[in-house]
Design an enzyme around this catalytic site. Structure first.
Site, short mmCIF file in Angstrom:
data_model
loop_
_atom_site.label_atom_id
_atom_site.label_comp_id
_atom_site.label_asym_id
_atom_site.label_seq_id
_atom_site.Cartn_x
_atom_site.Cartn_y
_atom_site.Cartn_z
CD1 TRP A 3 -2.53 1.72 0.30
CD2 TRP A 3 -2.34 1.71 2.53
NE1 TRP A 3 -3.38 2.68 0.79
CE2 TRP A 3 -3.28 2.71 2.16
CE3 TRP A 3 -2.07 1.52 3.88
CZ2 TRP A 3 -3.94 3.50 3.08
CZ3 TRP A 3 -2.73 2.30 4.80
CH2 TRP A 3 -3.65 3.28 4.41
CG ASP A 19 -2.06 -7.58 0.53
OD1 ASP A 19 -2.96 -8.43 0.64
OD2 ASP A 19 -2.28 -6.36 0.46
CE1 TYR A 25 -3.98 -0.89 -1.38
CE2 TYR A 25 -2.29 -2.59 -1.47
CZ TYR A 25 -3.37 -2.00 -0.83
OH TYR A 25 -3.82 -2.52 0.35
CB SER A 81 -10.41 -6.40 2.70
OG SER A 81 -9.49 -5.57 3.36
CG ASN A 82 -11.19 -2.66 5.23
OD1 ASN A 82 -10.49 -2.33 6.18
ND2 ASN A 82 -10.75 -2.65 3.97
CB SER A 97 -2.09 -0.26 9.08
OG SER A 97 -2.31 0.39 7.85
N PRO A 98 -0.01 -3.13 10.33
CG PRO A 98 1.54 -4.81 9.91
CD PRO A 98 0.63 -3.84 9.22
CG LEU A 99 4.71 -2.15 11.70
CD1 LEU A 99 6.04 -1.82 11.06
CD2 LEU A 99 4.88 -3.11 12.87
CE LYS A 120 5.04 2.02 1.85
NZ LYS A 120 4.89 3.46 2.02
#
Length: 261
Positions: free
Chosen positions: A9, A33, A38, A126-127, A175-177, A217
Site C-alpha cells: 500500500w 499483498d 494501489y 477486507s474491512n 497497517s500492523p505497525l 509495508k
C-alpha cells in the site's frame, strides 16, 4: 498462507516497488499483498519475476476495488489484474471494502465464478465487520478464506478476531505497525529493549502470537529485514499480557464509506 507478508500500500514509486518485492522474496518472504487501487500490480508482478523464486512458491494476493464490485466488473477487472501481475491466477482475491458497488449476493456469486474458473485460488474479504463476515459465509458456496483488517497493538479488535475464529476465517492485519505509531508506545518500547528488538518486531510477534498474519509495508531493505527478523522473536506470557492491556483505540484508516461509520 505465510504468516508474514510484504504489504505494498502506497508503494507507488515503480522501481522502489519492484525492488522491495524482489528484495523481500530473496530474503525469504513468500507472501505479497497488493490491490487494484494501489496502482502497482504491474510493478509487483515485475518484482516477483525479478526475484530468484518460483512463482508457485509465492502466495500472491490482490483486491477488487469498490467501484468494480458489480458482477461484470469483478470479472473484467480481475482479468486485468492478472494481466498486470503477469500470472494466470492469484492465490487470494479480496473484496476490498463492503462499499459502493458491493452487493453481497451479486458480488460474491461473481467471486465464486472466478473461483470455479480457476482465476482465483481463494476468496477473501477486507474491512468486514463480524456480521458481514457471517453474511458472506452464508452466501458464498466457496469458503471465505480470510478477512483483512487494520489490526495492531493500538487497535486490537478482539471481538472481530473471535468472530473470524468461530467461522474458521483467517485474519490478516494491514497497517500492523499502526503506520509508525507503535514506535511511540512505552509498553512496546520496554518490551523491545528487554529483547534487544525493535517496536516493529514486538508488534509483529504479538500478532503472530494471536494467530494473525501481518503484511507490513516496507520499501527499504533495512525495514524489510527488520520485519522479517520478527519471526525469530518469542514473546513471553508477561509480554503478551502487557500488550493485551494497552488501553487505546487508534484507527489509522477510517474512510467515510467504512462499515463502522
Amino acid at each position: 498462507m505465510p504468516t508474514l507478508g510484504l504489504g505494498t500500500w502506497e508503494n507507488t514509486d515503480p522501481e522502489a516497488c519492484r525492488d522491495a518485492v524482489a528484495t523481500a522474496l530473496e530474503m525469504g518472504y513468500r507472501h505479497v499483498d497488493t490491490a487494484q487501487i494501489y496502482g502497482n500490480e504491474a510493478e509487483v508482478g515485475d518484482g516477483i519475476e525479478r526475484a530468484a523464486v518460483d512463482r508457485e512458491d509465492v502466495f500472491l494476493a490482490t483486491k477488487v476495488w469498490i467501484d468494480n464490485l458489480a458482477p461484470e466488473d469483478v470479472r473484467r477487472t480481475t482479468e486485468e489484474s492478472l494481466d498486470r501481475l503477469g500470472v494466470d491466477a492469484v492465490d487470494l482475491m479480496y473484496v476490498h471494502w463492503p462499499a459502493r458497488e458491493y452487493d453481497p449476493e451479486a458480488t460474491l456469486n461473481a467471486f465464486n465464478e472466478l473461483y470455479d474458473d480457476g482465476l482465483i485460488e481463494r476468496i477473501g474479504v477486507s474491512n468486514f465487520e463480524p456480521e458481514q463476515v457471517a453474511e458472506a459465509i452464508e452466501i458464498s458456496d466457496a469458503p471465505i478464506f480470510a478477512n483483512q483488517v487494520e489490526l495492531h497493538p493500538l487497535l486490537q479488535q478482539p471481538e472481530l478476531r473471535e468472530a473470524c475464529a468461530e467461522h474458521d476465517v483467517e485474519v490478516v492485519a494491514y497497517s500492523p505497525l499502526a503506520r509508525g505509531q507503535v514506535f511511540d508506545v512505552p509498553e512496546l518500547s520496554e518490551i523491545a529493549e528487554k529483547h534487544d528488538a525493535s517496536e516493529a518486531q514486538v508488534s509483529l510477534a504479538w500478532l503472530r502470537e494471536k494467530g494473525v498474519t501481518a503484511i507490513p509495508k516496507a520499501t527499504s531493505e533495512a525495514h524489510i529485514r527488520d520485519n522479517w527478523e520478527s519471526l525469530a522473536l518469542e514473546l513471553d506470557d508477561e509480554d503478551v499480557a502487557t500488550i493485551d492491556a494497552i488501553d487505546r483505540e487508534d484507527r489509522r484508516v477510517d474512510p467515510g464509506f467504512a462499515p463502522w461509520n
